[in-house]
Scaffold this motif. Sequence first.
Motif, PDB file in Angstrom:
ATOM      1  N   GLY A   1     -31.343 -40.154 -39.113  1.00  9.15           N
ATOM      2  CA  GLY A   1     -32.461 -41.246 -38.910  1.00  9.15           C
ATOM      3  C   GLY A   1     -32.204 -41.777 -37.270  1.00  9.15           C
ATOM      4  O   GLY A   1     -31.300 -40.554 -36.610  1.00  9.15           O
ATOM      5  N   HIS A   2     -33.309 -42.379 -36.189  1.00 11.55           N
ATOM      6  CA  HIS A   2     -33.230 -42.318 -35.256  1.00 11.55           C
ATOM      7  C   HIS A   2     -32.538 -44.201 -35.406  1.00 11.55           C
ATOM      8  O   HIS A   2     -33.739 -44.745 -35.948  1.00 11.55           O
ATOM      9  N   ILE A   3     -32.437 -44.691 -34.200  1.00 11.27           N
ATOM     10  CA  ILE A   3     -31.824 -45.850 -33.785  1.00 11.27           C
ATOM     11  C   ILE A   3     -33.048 -46.145 -32.076  1.00 11.27           C
ATOM     12  O   ILE A   3     -32.932 -45.491 -31.873  1.00 11.27           O
ATOM     13  N   ILE A   4     -33.763 -47.410 -32.000  1.00  6.92           N
ATOM     14  CA  ILE A   4     -34.591 -47.697 -31.080  1.00  6.92           C
ATOM     15  C   ILE A   4     -34.113 -49.576 -30.755  1.00  6.92           C
ATOM     16  O   ILE A   4     -34.261 -49.947 -32.230  1.00  6.92           O
ATOM     17  N   ARG A   5     -33.574 -49.453 -29.956  1.00  4.59           N
ATOM     18  CA  ARG A   5     -33.707 -50.981 -29.771  1.00  4.59           C
ATOM     19  C   ARG A   5     -34.472 -51.044 -28.442  1.00  4.59           C
ATOM     20  O   ARG A   5     -35.860 -50.838 -28.013  1.00  4.59           O
ATOM     21  N   ASP A   6     -34.856 -52.396 -28.348  1.00 10.14           N
ATOM     22  CA  ASP A   6     -35.970 -54.179 -28.641  1.00 10.14           C
ATOM     23  C   ASP A   6     -35.488 -54.802 -27.665  1.00 10.14           C
ATOM     24  O   ASP A   6     -34.448 -55.828 -28.191  1.00 10.14           O
ATOM     25  N   ALA A   7     -35.313 -54.671 -26.312  1.00  8.24           N
ATOM     26  CA  ALA A   7     -34.900 -56.332 -25.299  1.00  8.24           C
ATOM     27  C   ALA A   7     -35.672 -56.894 -24.926  1.00  8.24           C
ATOM     28  O   ALA A   7     -37.549 -57.581 -25.168  1.00  8.24           O
ATOM     29  N   ASN A   8     -35.684 -58.123 -25.173  1.00 10.40           N
ATOM     30  CA  ASN A   8     -36.271 -59.638 -25.115  1.00 10.40           C
ATOM     31  C   ASN A   8     -36.169 -59.456 -22.834  1.00 10.40           C
ATOM     32  O   ASN A   8     -35.981 -58.285 -22.198  1.00 10.40           O
ATOM     33  N   GLU A   9     -37.006 -60.175 -22.659  1.00  5.37           N
ATOM     34  CA  GLU A   9     -36.943 -60.180 -21.078  1.00  5.37           C
ATOM     35  C   GLU A   9     -36.544 -60.774 -20.853  1.00  5.37           C
ATOM     36  O   GLU A   9     -36.352 -60.037 -19.941  1.00  5.37           O
ATOM     37  N   GLY A  10     -35.388 -61.597 -21.208  1.00  3.62           N
ATOM     38  CA  GLY A  10     -34.153 -61.144 -20.202  1.00  3.62           C
ATOM     39  C   GLY A  10     -33.893 -60.071 -20.062  1.00  3.62           C
ATOM     40  O   GLY A  10     -32.571 -59.591 -19.665  1.00  3.62           O
ATOM     41  N   GLY A  11     -33.695 -58.932 -20.956  1.00  3.85           N
ATOM     42  CA  GLY A  11     -33.625 -57.397 -20.472  1.00  3.85           C
ATOM     43  C   GLY A  11     -31.866 -57.450 -22.163  1.00  3.85           C
ATOM     44  O   GLY A  11     -31.242 -56.453 -21.936  1.00  3.85           O
TER      45      GLY A  11
END
Length: 159
Positions: free
Chosen positions: A138-148
Amino acid sequence: MTNLFAYITTTALVTMIALLLLSLFIVAVFIQLYIHYKRGAQKSKEKRRLMHNAINLCGLSVMQYDVNEDLLTSNIHQIIPKSGFTLQEFANRIHPDDHHLFRERLDAVFSGKEHSLMLKARFDTGTPEEPCWRYFEGHIIRDANEGGNISTLFYVGSD
């Protein structure tokens, strides 16, 4: 004196009518906001149901890893306990032959070299006494907050 009394009475009556109209206006606005909220919530619920059905139809697994809490959870096609796993607990169930690649790929995401990636690995859904190896892709994707900083990882895949 009578004129003054009539003026005060008229002013009070006009003020009361103005306050009543203002109150009715505020109630009408709140009713409209509530109706708008309920329609939005209903649309959101319907979209969530459709997505859940599509994921089930395709036989996909969906997992979410909260970096701050160090908690991996899955609400669809439960392959991990409902209470979730830490990343280390999950990694301990990766097949020894796949463990190095698993860590290498995750390090690429955490270091920022990769925003998303494809992952293939065997995962033990059994017990230590009776392992049951399932092959996941499968695929993994990251999600970052406002600070990166990475706040969440999402996995969508099949076995």
